[in-house]
Write an enzyme that holds these catalytic residues in place. Structure first.
Site, mmCIF file in Angstrom:
data_model
loop_
_atom_site.group_PDB
_atom_site.id
_atom_site.type_symbol
_atom_site.label_atom_id
_atom_site.label_comp_id
_atom_site.label_asym_id
_atom_site.label_seq_id
_atom_site.Cartn_x
_atom_site.Cartn_y
_atom_site.Cartn_z
ATOM 1 C CG HIS A 164 47.257 32.019 35.835
ATOM 2 N ND1 HIS A 164 48.306 31.523 36.504
ATOM 3 C CD2 HIS A 164 46.148 32.165 36.813
ATOM 4 C CE1 HIS A 164 48.125 31.310 37.850
ATOM 5 N NE2 HIS A 164 46.781 31.676 37.937
ATOM 6 C CG ASP A 219 51.428 31.324 34.472
ATOM 7 O OD1 ASP A 219 50.803 32.549 34.319
ATOM 8 O OD2 ASP A 219 50.594 30.690 35.350
ATOM 9 C CB SER A 323 47.627 32.444 40.960
ATOM 10 O OG SER A 323 47.027 30.834 40.967
#
Length: 375
Positions: A164, A219, A323
């Site tokens: 992502h 992901d 992330s």
């Protein structure tokens, strides 16, 4: 014709019935991952042989059976199954991947934990604590270049991160060997690190099933660097990948529950979703891996609950900008660090009590990682 096959009953005959021939032995073909290869006996193609075994044992990634179906290229009269074996992993080549389906490309000297002591709970990390950390820099939505995600080095050519991260950003380069962003030379207690290395990525490899089944599903991504990173004995090292959890770590994946794992990154240290406060120095936090009451709700859209791990819930958390960074556990002997999770989805307000974040379960995707790595 459409048909449903239980993975527990997958046999060579089943695969033969599901797939037409696409090439003869020794001929050129394309495997289930879209990679060019050669049609050979499955016994001579370790990646496909191991994937077949994983499917039979119900531990393959969600797309495992599809990859096998689309890789079958010929069924010979004696019942021998031929599959399309990618050239970089075929046993007929001389590359290091030929005997280990990517495992031989993972370094033995990885994840060392004897470099320095750690500081717990969201404080600045010691200089030598996390030599495998990566920073991603790029632009997004017309904004100036910024550090937008993290990652983790798994060998001198590949960085593991979250898919992502590339939804809204265009990658410019990957930085390895960073600790404090504002200083050219990072020093602590008389020890100074070499300058960080900025390397472009020649390939961004998003998991082929990313966003399939649910918006956050699968992901995970790999970055192939354009040139190998210069490893350093203490400042730039790869982390270990848990290929076989029991053998590599000394306990099972189920035993992750209840353990505390390290997360690290340069993401926001603010709890407010309206105010992003990025630290100058790499941060670290110790998080419990556990399935609190909120965890089943977070996992409800995932077709397989093993795809992600729940961590946090006691007021400590990762946040925006973290992330793609690693969630790390030590092996039983406390001699190596393993990346068991990739920071994926978090709550709107970071670090609230009784909330958790989701981390892509690296072990669930090991087969894909190994099949994707190439020399």
């Amino acid at each position: 014709m459409m048909c449903h096959v239980s993975v527990a009953m997958v046999t060579v005959a089943t695969l033969a019935a599901l797939m037409g021939c696409q090439a003869q032995e020794g001929g050129k073909c394309v495997d289930g991952n879209g990679q060019a290869g050669t049609c050979i006996n499955i016994r001579s193609c370790q990646p496909q042989r191991e994937l077949l075994q994983a499917v039979r044992e119900n531990r393959a990634p969600p797309n495992g059976l599809r990859i096998l179906r689309q890789s079958v290229c010929e069924i010979q009269s004696n019942g021998r199954l031929l599959v399309c074996c990618a050239q970089s992993t075929s046993t007929g080549t001389t590359t290091s991947a030929s005997t280990g389906s990517g495992r031989d490309l993972l370094p033995k000297n990885c994840g060392r934990v004897d470099l320095t002591d750690r500081i717990i709970d969201g404080e600045d990390s010691p200089l030598l604590a996390w030599p495998w950390m990566a920073l991603l820099r790029g632009t997004g939505r017309g904004q100036p270049a910024s550090w937008f995600c993290g990652g983790v080095l798994i060998n001198d050519r590949y960085v593991l991160t979250a898919a992502h991260c590339f939804n809204e950003h265009e990658l410019e380069f990957v930085r390895l060997g960073e600790h404090t962003l504002s200083t050219v030379e990072d020093c602590q207690s008389g020890v100074c690190a070499p300058p960080p290395q900025d390397i472009t990525a020649e390939q961004i490899i998003i998991h082929p099933q990313y966003k399939s089944s649910c918006r956050e599903c699968n992901d995970i991504a790999l970055l192939r660097l354009s040139t190998p990173v210069q490893l350093h004995p203490v400042h730039v090292l790869p982390i270990c990948v848990p290929v076989d959890v029991v053998r590599d770590m000394g306990f099972s994946e189920a035993d992750f529950q209840g353990k505390r794992a390290w997360a690290a990154g340069w993401g926001s240290t603010s709890r407010s979703p309206l105010r992003v406060t990025t630290p100058d120095t790499l941060q670290q936090v110790f998080l419990p891996i556990r399935e609190d009451a909120v965890c089943p709700l977070l996992k409800r859209n995932y077709p397989d609950p093993r795809m992600v791990l729940c961590a946090g819930g006691d007021g400590k958390d990762t946040c925006r900008g973290d992330s793609g960074g690693p969630l790390q556990l030590s092996n039983r002997a406390e001699t190596r660090r393993f990346v068991v999770g990739i920071t994926s989805v978090g709550p709107e307000v970071c670090g609230r009590q009784n909330t958790q974040a989701l981390y892509t379960n690296v072990h669930f995707y090991v087969q894909w990682i190994l099949e994707t790595l190439r020399p």
